[in-house]
Write a protein that holds these residues in place. Structure first.
Motif, PDB file in Angstrom:
ATOM      1  N   GLY A 271     -65.432  44.869 118.372  1.00 43.47           N
ATOM      2  CA  GLY A 271     -65.344  45.679 119.525  1.00 43.47           C
ATOM      3  C   GLY A 271     -66.543  45.962 120.298  1.00 43.47           C
ATOM      4  N   ARG A 275     -67.776  47.247 124.977  1.00 49.72           N
ATOM      5  CA  ARG A 275     -67.986  48.815 124.805  1.00 49.72           C
ATOM      6  C   ARG A 275     -69.362  48.927 124.727  1.00 49.72           C
TER       7      ARG A 275
ATOM      8  N   PHE B  33     -61.063  49.808 114.471  1.00 49.52           N
ATOM      9  CA  PHE B  33     -62.277  49.967 114.903  1.00 49.52           C
ATOM     10  C   PHE B  33     -63.065  50.739 113.743  1.00 49.52           C
ATOM     11  N   VAL B  39     -60.173  53.852 113.332  1.00 50.02           N
ATOM     12  CA  VAL B  39     -59.059  53.767 114.308  1.00 50.02           C
ATOM     13  C   VAL B  39     -58.274  52.593 114.047  1.00 50.02           C
ATOM     14  N   ALA B  41     -56.108  50.671 115.633  1.00 51.63           N
ATOM     15  CA  ALA B  41     -55.537  50.498 117.067  1.00 51.63           C
ATOM     16  C   ALA B  41     -54.476  49.523 117.063  1.00 51.63           C
ATOM     17  N   ALA B  60     -47.870  54.979 125.219  1.00 49.09           N
ATOM     18  CA  ALA B  60     -49.096  56.027 125.728  1.00 49.09           C
ATOM     19  C   ALA B  60     -50.517  55.662 125.736  1.00 49.09           C
ATOM     20  N   ASN B  61     -51.313  56.400 125.980  1.00 46.84           N
ATOM     21  CA  ASN B  61     -52.518  56.419 126.250  1.00 46.84           C
ATOM     22  C   ASN B  61     -53.252  55.922 124.737  1.00 46.84           C
ATOM     23  N   GLY B  62     -53.890  55.118 124.454  1.00 50.05           N
ATOM     24  CA  GLY B  62     -54.419  54.863 123.153  1.00 50.05           C
ATOM     25  C   GLY B  62     -53.497  54.381 122.008  1.00 50.05           C
ATOM     26  N   SER B  63     -52.270  53.644 122.611  1.00 48.47           N
ATOM     27  CA  SER B  63     -51.409  53.209 121.673  1.00 48.47           C
ATOM     28  C   SER B  63     -51.879  51.693 121.369  1.00 48.47           C
ATOM     29  N   GLY B  64     -52.735  51.002 121.758  1.00 51.51           N
ATOM     30  CA  GLY B  64     -53.202  49.755 121.455  1.00 51.51           C
ATOM     31  C   GLY B  64     -52.768  48.638 122.377  1.00 51.51           C
ATOM     32  N   LYS B  65     -52.382  49.062 123.502  1.00 46.59           N
ATOM     33  CA  LYS B  65     -51.947  48.020 124.604  1.00 46.59           C
ATOM     34  C   LYS B  65     -53.283  47.249 125.009  1.00 46.59           C
ATOM     35  N   SER B  66     -54.398  47.605 125.311  1.00 43.78           N
ATOM     36  CA  SER B  66     -55.351  46.734 125.802  1.00 43.78           C
ATOM     37  C   SER B  66     -55.939  46.174 124.730  1.00 43.78           C
ATOM     38  N   THR B  67     -56.126  46.853 123.389  1.00 46.96           N
ATOM     39  CA  THR B  67     -56.511  46.018 122.281  1.00 46.96           C
ATOM     40  C   THR B  67     -55.823  44.752 122.180  1.00 46.96           C
ATOM     41  N   GLU B 184     -52.272  46.838 132.920  1.00 51.28           N
ATOM     42  CA  GLU B 184     -52.031  47.848 133.963  1.00 51.28           C
ATOM     43  C   GLU B 184     -52.385  47.268 135.389  1.00 51.28           C
ATOM     44  N   HIS B 217     -47.879  51.717 132.870  1.00 48.92           N
ATOM     45  CA  HIS B 217     -47.468  53.060 132.377  1.00 48.92           C
ATOM     46  C   HIS B 217     -46.065  53.442 133.313  1.00 48.92           C
TER      47      HIS B 217
END
Ligand code: ATP
Ligand code: MG
Lengths: 277, 280
Positions: A271, A275, B33, B39, B41, B60-67, B184, B217
């Motif tokens: 990652g 970042r 990660f 984490v 993810a 929710a935020n941080g739920s792993g969508k973007s990952t 998003e 969202h």
């Protein structure tokens, strides 16, 4: 599947992009040219001041040779340094712009991408250093009447290849260390400057630095350029300086590319591509 | 399991058991990660998207969508599991996959001082288009998205965030992707721009044989656009189905209460697990 005939077109995408960026950031380019001119001038004045600094008589022809010696060093270093920096910064620059994921998501083989960037860089470095040379000549007499232009171009070409390889290998650092990687690349550049005899013959260096100077391509390129521009040596007589630099280029480009591809994979596994931290 | 059985892919990952062709198949995908704290993810996610489908990912935020989206777009490599895009393995056949996909991220991600057109022409060239072709197509798409011809040659950092997001959508569309990954795409847009983008996404699918995976969202947007919706919670795909199916299964009047039920219950479960672990 990679189609060879498509690659020049894909590589051109980077040349066109860099040209557009140069147009938009033209003020910065101007700053670099002024900066380069001022730096080169300050170095050249050291040569002109040789009698004053040493307190002894120095023949005008010797002074003029000394000035040319320094100028060749500073302007050639400007050129090679720009090639190196532009390529070493491929990751850091696009991270800063925020475009890195789009460039790396595109269906372009990494070699094509890096060669495209190299081509763009050669154009930029040539424009900047030729302008710098002319600007310097406005202030200081530059005597190139003995120069062998073919030899000079040969060494610039060979040096460019070697510095593209070094740049690609150094571009790996920001892939591995998102924060300090770029500084590491600059340290490589600084060490190369120290050991390659840009402003002085490498014979004055301590033993360890002389050992490094043997593997630095800049050592041969700068010495070759001096031979070409000051003494008008022809390409054939300079061959002993050509092949070592050529060898570094021939080795460092494939090794640099292989390291880059591995580091890219590592960045995608951890990652780190986008970042920071 | 939440996965529709009929959508489980056959071995080569190109068709479902019903014989539909599949644009995207993920099996058991995990991503962690490592750092001061590791984490997890994305945690064992399997999903399939049919060709021509619009699939919405909620979480929710941080739920792993973007990952997850980054893994589907070759920007991140999964720790384990397998991803196929139109049958191509995403690691072994990376270049072929790259030709078929494009992605829009939350951040606009452009060369800030270059104009919309300069950015689009660069993008088009990376996908093998000629400069003039990319230019002509780009201008048309931008116009279609409501960016006036007078703005397209201005540096991008002079455009509003909503306009930049539209340019980002134009950039993705320019390369005619078979699979479009939208992370998003309408976050931060005003209502009118949001509607324009939503209509564009629908038209894309209907008129251009595109398959779309989008995260959002905005539950209303998911309901409006997506044929099927998956809910990610702490990296796990915990529910999947059409809006209607989800409402029926989780007994809510709208998607919001479904979402709250799913993620809320999971939070309670986690809290219970934590207390159990502490008392054990
Ligand atoms: N490159 C990375 N390095 C380290 N941790 C990461 C990286 N990318 C994501 N994470 C972590 O992985 C988890 C999932 O993040 P992700 O961005 O996928 O969530 P998301 O569902 O897209 O959230 P949001 O709705 O806020 O966009 C988070 O805990 C995040 O901090
Ligand atoms: Mg996200």
């Amino acid at each position: 599947m990679i189609t060879l005939s498509d690659q020049p077109k894909l590589a051109y995408a980077f040349v066109a992009r860099e040209a557009a960026l140069m147009r938009r950031y033209w003020l910065w380019e101007l700053v670099w040219i002024v900066y380069g001119t001022v730096t080169s001038l300050s170095v050249a004045y050291i040569g002109l001041a040789a009698p004053a600094i040493t307190g002894s008589e120095v023949a005008p022809s010797t002074v003029s040779r000394f000035v040319l010696y320094l100028l060749v060093g500073t302007i050639a270093w400007r050129f090679l340094g720009l090639v190196f920096e532009n390529i070493a910064e491929v990751i850091a620059w696009e991270r800063w712009e925020g475009t890195i994921e789009y460039t790396f998501m595109a269906p372009v083989p990494r070699l094509t991408h890096l060669l495209g960037m190299a081509a763009a860089t050669i154009v930029r470095a040539s424009v900047v250093s030729v302008t710098t040379l002319f600007a310097v000549a406005l202030f200081i007499p530059v005597d190139l009447s003995h120069a062998d232009l073919a030899s000079a171009l040969l060494f610039l070409g060979v040096g460019t290849l070697a510095f593209i390889g070094l740049g690609i290998a150094s571009a790996v650092f920001p892939l591995l260390w998102t924060e300090k990687g770029l500084q590491m690349a600059y340290i490589v550049q600084a060490v190369v400057l120290l050991v390659s005899g840009v402003y002085y013959p490498t014979s004055v260096l301590p033993g360890w630095a002389q050992a490094l100077s043997v593997i630095s391509p800049a050592t041969y390129v700068i010495e070759g350029l001096r031979g070409a521009l000051i003494d008008g040596a022809d390409p054939l007589s300079l061959w002993p300086l050509v092949w070592p630099a050529l060898l570094v280029g021939a080795i460092s480009i494939p090794i640099g590319l292989a390291a880059f591809v591995r580091a890219e994979r590592y960045a995608k596994q951890t990652g780190r591509l986008k970042r920071s931290g | 399991m939440t996965l529709d059985l009929d959508l489980q892919a056959t071995r080569d990952g190109t068709v479902s058991r019903r014989g539909e062709s599949l644009a995207l198949v993920a099996r058991g995908v995990c991503k962690s990660f490592r750092g001061a704290k590791t984490v997890r993810a994305v945690d064992d996610v399997s999903l399939s998207v049919r060709r021509g489908e619009i699939y919405g990912l909620l979480g929710a935020n941080g739920s792993g969508k973007s990952t997850l989206i980054r893994m589907f777009s070759t920007l991140l490599e999964a720790d384990s599991g397998e991803v196929r895009v139109f049958g191509h393995d995403i690691v072994a056949d990376e270049l072929a996959v790259k030709r078929l996909i494009n992605r829009v991220s939350v951040e606009a991600s452009f060369f800030k001082k270059l104009s919309a057109m300069e950015n689009l022409v660069y993008a088009g060239r990376l996908y093998g288009q000629s400069g003039p072709d990319a230019d002509a197509r780009g201008r048309k798409i931008l116009e279609r998205l409501g960016i006036g011809a007078d703005r397209v040659d201005e540096p991008l950092d002079k455009l509003s965030r909503g306009m930049q997001q539209k340019v980002a959508i134009a950039r993705a569309f320019l390369t005619s992707p078979m699979l479009l990954l939208l992370d998003e795409p309408t976050t931060g847009l005003d209502i009118r721009s949001k509607r324009e983008v939503q209509t564009f996404v629908r038209d894309l699918r209907d008129g251009h044989d595109a398959t779309i995976l989008l995260t959002t969202h905005d539950l209303d947007e998911a309901e409006r656009l997506a044929d099927r919706i998956g809910v990610l919670h702490r990296g796990r795909l915990v529910a999947e189905g059409s809006g209607e199916q989800l409402r029926a299964r989780f007994g809510g009047n709208d998607l919001e209460s479904v979402f709250m039920t799913i993620t809320g219950r999971r939070i309670e479960e986690a809290a219970n697990e934590a207390t159990e672990a502490a008392s054990a």
